[in-house]
Scaffold this motif. Structure first.
Motif, PDB file in Angstrom:
ATOM      1  N   VAL A 149      51.801 -18.939 -18.081  1.00  0.00           N
ATOM      2  CA  VAL A 149      51.382 -17.802 -17.248  1.00  0.00           C
ATOM      3  C   VAL A 149      51.555 -18.118 -15.760  1.00  0.00           C
ATOM      4  N   HIS A 150      51.048 -19.263 -15.319  1.00  0.00           N
ATOM      5  CA  HIS A 150      51.088 -19.583 -13.889  1.00  0.00           C
ATOM      6  C   HIS A 150      52.485 -19.982 -13.409  1.00  0.00           C
ATOM      7  N   LEU A 151      53.047 -20.986 -14.056  1.00  0.00           N
ATOM      8  CA  LEU A 151      54.314 -21.548 -13.568  1.00  0.00           C
ATOM      9  C   LEU A 151      55.523 -20.738 -14.031  1.00  0.00           C
ATOM     10  N   ILE A 152      55.665 -20.557 -15.343  1.00  0.00           N
ATOM     11  CA  ILE A 152      56.802 -19.790 -15.848  1.00  0.00           C
ATOM     12  C   ILE A 152      56.681 -18.328 -15.434  1.00  0.00           C
ATOM     13  N   GLY A 153      55.447 -17.807 -15.415  1.00  0.00           N
ATOM     14  CA  GLY A 153      55.244 -16.433 -14.968  1.00  0.00           C
ATOM     15  C   GLY A 153      55.712 -16.211 -13.540  1.00  0.00           C
ATOM     16  N   SER A 154      55.394 -17.152 -12.662  1.00  0.00           N
ATOM     17  CA  SER A 154      55.842 -17.044 -11.265  1.00  0.00           C
ATOM     18  C   SER A 154      57.358 -17.160 -11.168  1.00  0.00           C
ATOM     19  N   ALA A 155      57.935 -18.031 -11.996  1.00  0.00           N
ATOM     20  CA  ALA A 155      59.401 -18.150 -12.014  1.00  0.00           C
ATOM     21  C   ALA A 155      60.037 -16.856 -12.511  1.00  0.00           C
ATOM     22  N   ASN A 156      59.436 -16.241 -13.540  1.00  0.00           N
ATOM     23  CA  ASN A 156      59.953 -14.969 -14.055  1.00  0.00           C
ATOM     24  C   ASN A 156      59.977 -13.896 -12.981  1.00  0.00           C
ATOM     25  N   CYS A 157      58.865 -13.744 -12.289  1.00  0.00           N
ATOM     26  CA  CYS A 157      58.773 -12.719 -11.238  1.00  0.00           C
ATOM     27  C   CYS A 157      59.753 -13.007 -10.111  1.00  0.00           C
ATOM     28  N   THR A 158      59.825 -14.273  -9.735  1.00  0.00           N
ATOM     29  CA  THR A 158      60.699 -14.661  -8.630  1.00  0.00           C
ATOM     30  C   THR A 158      62.163 -14.442  -8.993  1.00  0.00           C
ATOM     31  N   LYS A 159      62.530 -14.830 -10.208  1.00  0.00           N
ATOM     32  CA  LYS A 159      63.905 -14.611 -10.655  1.00  0.00           C
ATOM     33  C   LYS A 159      64.243 -13.130 -10.684  1.00  0.00           C
TER      34      LYS A 159
END
Length: 301
Positions: free
Chosen positions: A122-132
């Motif tokens: 949620v925190h790390l991969i989620g932020s990467a998802n949104c950023t990508k």
């Protein structure tokens, strides 16, 4: 000079309450069009939330423009869809505040690996998802402001939060490479470590401290870090009216001669290795290599 966000489109994840809500409201007050993203109402991320709709209503009541989004940051396709809707309505996305998160606190001995994986997702991969999902749009615009949400747990540690700490320091590391990649396209990326009284921390803070650390006191730092004149690659802590910077530093270290390059040699020189006199704040990983080369060259001089 008043800092304005007029003409900007902002996405704030986890914006149905707490910090995210305050960010969304202040961005709207200052002229931004805001996507209010929120999935679950519970601290562990479960349940469906209509709180995003309420924040949108608050923004519209003040004369602002906003839309709600119930996408899950852990699902990349849903984040792509969220960005597409924002672009369709408003023409672009200029600001992303990665704020969504959950807690699954337990000592590592008692923690199920599934709870470790979920918090990191949620925190790390989620932020990467949104950023990508916003990255190519920001590159095409030649403008972007992205804020990652770290934590004192990630920077300094906290008992019972190994999963959370791993994710949060991961976000600081994500920022440090991403800001280099975004620089030529005027994309600035920063990290915020908030101290705030929210549903995530309501049973962690003592009652009086809980009152002191109203989320609204984190807003000035967050919005400065996504403004036109924001720095890039900063790690900033904020809460209760207190603001500070955190840095990953490099000590001068020691260059050991060949006959000292042993376990015993490191032990013998440990005090010099960790001596913080003259330490620096590298702006990229290559500076570590250059420091090593420079120190080793001094052996032969």
């Amino acid at each position: 000079m008043t800092i304005s966000f007029a003409g900007k489109v902002a996405i704030v994840t986890g914006a149905g309450g707490g910090l995210g809500r305050e960010y969304a409201l202040e961005l709207a007050r200052r002229g931004a069009k805001v996507v209010v993203n929120d999935l679950g109402a519970a601290r562990d991320g479960t349940g469906h939330s209509d709180s995003a709709l309420k924040v949108v209503e608050e923004i519209r009541a003040m004369g602002g423009d906003a839309m709600s989004n119930g996408g899950n940051v852990a699902e990349y396709d849903q984040m792509v869809e969220m960005v597409a809707k924002a672009k369709e309505a408003w023409g672009g996305v200029h600001i992303l505040i990665n704020n969504a998160g959950i807690l699954r606190d337990k000592s590592f001995a008692k923690m199920e690996i599934a709870d470790f994986e979920l918090v990191v997702k949620v925190h790390l991969i989620g932020s990467a998802n949104c950023t990508k999902a916003v990255w190519e749009t920001m590159r095409e615009q030649n403008y972007g402001r992205i804020l990652m949400t770290a934590s004192s747990t990630g920077l300094y540690g906290n008992f019972g939060q190994t999963n959370y700490g791993a994710a949060k320091l991961g976000l600081a590391g994500f920022t440090k490479s991403l800001y280099l990649e975004g620089a030529k396209n005027n994309i600035k990326v920063n990290t915020l470590a908030p101290i705030a009284a929210t549903r995530m921390t309501e049973d962690i803070f003592p009652p009086e401290a809980f009152k002191s650390f109203n989320p609204i006191n984190v807003v000035p730092a967050a919005l400065y870090l996504v403004s036109d004149d924001a720095p890039s690659n900063a790690i900033v802590g904020a809460g209760g009216g207190f603001f500070h910077a955190a840095n990953v530093t490099l000590t001068r270290g020691v260059a050991l001669s060949e006959d000292e390059r042993t376990v015993e040699g490191v032990a013998a020189h440990w005090a010099e290795i960790i001596d913080r006199t003259g330490e620096t704040v590298p702006q990229s990983g290559s500076e570590q290599s250059m420091a090593a080369i420079n120190r080793l060259q001094s052996l032969g001089s």
